[in-house]
Design an enzyme around this catalytic site. Sequence first.
Site, PDB file in Angstrom:
ATOM      1  N   THR A 132       0.800  -1.229   0.000  1.00 38.13           N
ATOM      2  CA  THR A 132       0.000   0.000   0.000  1.00 38.13           C
ATOM      3  C   THR A 132       0.833   1.279   0.000  1.00 38.13           C
ATOM      4  O   THR A 132       1.765   1.410   0.798  1.00 38.13           O
ATOM      5  CB  THR A 132      -0.890   0.016   1.260  1.00 38.13           C
ATOM      6  OG1 THR A 132      -1.519  -1.247   1.372  1.00 38.13           O
ATOM      7  CG2 THR A 132      -1.926   1.130   1.179  1.00 38.13           C
ATOM      8  N   TYR A 161      12.084  -2.809 -11.619  1.00 37.53           N
ATOM      9  CA  TYR A 161      11.777  -3.571 -12.838  1.00 37.53           C
ATOM     10  C   TYR A 161      12.863  -3.336 -13.877  1.00 37.53           C
ATOM     11  O   TYR A 161      13.318  -4.257 -14.550  1.00 37.53           O
ATOM     12  CB  TYR A 161      10.426  -3.148 -13.441  1.00 37.53           C
ATOM     13  CG  TYR A 161       9.279  -3.063 -12.477  1.00 37.53           C
ATOM     14  CD1 TYR A 161       9.232  -3.869 -11.341  1.00 37.53           C
ATOM     15  CD2 TYR A 161       8.231  -2.186 -12.695  1.00 37.53           C
ATOM     16  CE1 TYR A 161       8.184  -3.776 -10.456  1.00 37.53           C
ATOM     17  CE2 TYR A 161       7.170  -2.099 -11.824  1.00 37.53           C
ATOM     18  CZ  TYR A 161       7.145  -2.883 -10.689  1.00 37.53           C
ATOM     19  OH  TYR A 161       6.111  -2.785  -9.830  1.00 37.53           O
ATOM     20  N   GLU A 176      17.839   6.501  -4.533  1.00 41.86           N
ATOM     21  CA  GLU A 176      17.293   7.750  -5.057  1.00 41.86           C
ATOM     22  C   GLU A 176      17.548   8.865  -4.056  1.00 41.86           C
ATOM     23  O   GLU A 176      17.990   8.608  -2.927  1.00 41.86           O
ATOM     24  CB  GLU A 176      15.804   7.613  -5.401  1.00 41.86           C
ATOM     25  CG  GLU A 176      14.905   7.390  -4.201  1.00 41.86           C
ATOM     26  CD  GLU A 176      13.447   7.109  -4.590  1.00 41.86           C
ATOM     27  OE1 GLU A 176      13.181   6.580  -5.674  1.00 41.86           O
ATOM     28  OE2 GLU A 176      12.573   7.432  -3.785  1.00 41.86           O
ATOM     29  N   HIS A 182       7.834  10.239  -4.737  1.00 40.78           N
ATOM     30  CA  HIS A 182       7.907   9.471  -3.504  1.00 40.78           C
ATOM     31  C   HIS A 182       7.948  10.419  -2.310  1.00 40.78           C
ATOM     32  O   HIS A 182       8.587  11.468  -2.357  1.00 40.78           O
ATOM     33  CB  HIS A 182       9.179   8.614  -3.458  1.00 40.78           C
ATOM     34  CG  HIS A 182       9.134   7.455  -4.395  1.00 40.78           C
ATOM     35  ND1 HIS A 182      10.253   6.750  -4.752  1.00 40.78           N
ATOM     36  CD2 HIS A 182       8.116   6.880  -5.050  1.00 40.78           C
ATOM     37  CE1 HIS A 182       9.923   5.784  -5.581  1.00 40.78           C
ATOM     38  NE2 HIS A 182       8.628   5.845  -5.786  1.00 40.78           N
TER      39      HIS A 182
END
Lengths: 380, 294
Positions: free
Chosen positions: B97, B162, B212, B250
């Site tokens: 989530t 990915y 990041e 984010h």
Amino acid sequence: MDLFEYQGKQFFAQYGMPVSAGEIAFSVDEALAAAERLGTPVMVKSQVLTGGRGKLGGIKFAADIDAVREHATNILGLDIKGHIVERIWIEKASDIAEEYYMSFTLDRGAKKHLGMLSAEGGMDIEEVAESTPEKISKIWVDPVDGLTDELAAQWVDGAGLNPAARDGAIAIAKQLYASYSEGDADLVEINPLILTPEGKVHVLDSKVTLDGNAEFRHPDYAQYDETQTRDEREQAAHAKGLQYVGLEGSVGVIANGAGLAMSTLDVINQVGGEPANFLDIGGGANADVMAGALEVINDDKNVKAIFINIFGGITRGEEVANGILEAMKRVKIDSPIVIRLDGTNAEEGRAILAPALNDRLMMETTMLDAARRSAELAAR
Amino acid sequence: MAIFVDETTKVIYQGLTGRQGSYYGGLNKEYGTQVVAGTHPKKAGTDVDGVPIYASVAEAVAATGATASCIFIPAPGVKDAVIEAAEGGIKFIVAITEGVPAHDEAWFFNKLQRDHPDVQLLGPNCPGIISPGKCNIGITAGHIAKAGGPVGIVSRSGTLTYQALYELKQKDIGVTTCVGIGGDPVPGTSFIDCLAAFEADPETKAIMMIGEIGGSAEEEAAEFIKNNVTKPVSSYVAGVTAPPGKKMGHAGAIVSGGKGTADAKMEALRDAGVLVGQNPTEAGELMAEIVAKL
């Protein structure tokens, strides 16, 4: 979500913290009326979401109504680090004996809440932290326990405040923590927290950042969202529910996933281009989302080329391809588009796009090649 | 071998009856993951595509012997779901989530550390974990990963996870386990947790780490690598060009007060002997060079 000073004070007041009476004003007339009601002397304070207002003439003391008129006239419309002052806060002036600093924020390394308190308030706390770190009293609060009375007292005693300020500072520490914790803030900061000549501890400024993720349990957040300063592009993207940050360059960017979007900006820079924006369309790249994203990018007059960078994980390539074609039917795009489509069913997606390719819609197989092509197109 | 999860891991899905939970739970099951149960307080006794639903995690664990759970509950319920999983006997919790309040995350991280020190939480706001060919918990598309090792991957970003898997697969390089730790301010599992586990895993011979901007997790990881990791590491840090003060999607990805820049992170990693690429492709190429020399 950053609050203006006056919103932060109203937020603090909900937790019982002592703040000065004041009113918000959008014009000189409103400022004068507010000062009449409050009674002079007052402070005239620009409301902008940036620091260092005082040094740039954004905060003035007004002994009487004439001074309020003068300062309000000067401050409204003032450019403070690129922020134009549209609203001013008229507040009852306070006598100051001493100035302190108090804040709570998350220490991501320690995974605890960090409280900082210093007797050297009123100035840039980062400079205090840099040059005289021993002048900052720090505590780490375990979120499960919260700020206990003992910890609050220990914190205040460690900061070397005037003994007259002790009890008031402990009470405000508890209230500030409550506002931080119950109010779901990322940051609460008071600078300065003052001691008055009468021995009262009082909140003279506020800096509050709220966690947008907690909006579901704070219906009052909506009022703060309305006053967020966004540029036009950001406002349009926000209305469409897109994660968008405006930048200065000429290559419009659409990517799925925040990491890939950030990485796309990096790669465009590496090949000599300049990204116009960060835009994350998230997991599902359907036609609606893609059309909305293309609209936002297309409305940016600086954009000369568009780079759509999609890595299909769960998102399937053919859905992305159909989404792009469908979106292009709905939106007339002014700039050439370069697509890089990889991952799940990328072959199928590319096959769908192939017949539509021309000098306005191009495809490259790698992220680097697509970045190069879009940077070249933008430079023409 | 893999880290954290393998073919023997039995997984329950909190939120399996929901749209996201049933979709990804189904994909995970199709991949070969042992999806043994779902939970819903009011739907006990029903099933989702043959997977039984229990009223609580404790009941699901008692009936199935599950040790892992995957949370697809909406953000407001995640705090309770994490604690229910830990109290119900789950040892590895994956919270997919996104949008969980930071105060909730800080609270349950510390609560777990105190009352359930043997429980490992991954996430929230993460793509999950995949041990290719063995177990896939979360939203990673299984087919983009090549099974078998020798590389372990840990990443803060979903799509770059990915991308990393894909770059390696293109070069025919296998992966032991790929962990997406998520981009939130208080991730349950850190880079360091994963680096330590990969270092201890005999099948993992090299590690790829995708970071990041924001926070200091990459710097802490660099310090850990310098002192504790003997296996070669390649890395990429997203957000070199991110302007200060702007959240890049984010919750954790923000450069504030001059801290958390990509340059500082890359410098710290280089100092620790890590091969740092300027983009994901370059990090993949560096890993291919590492693997060729193994």
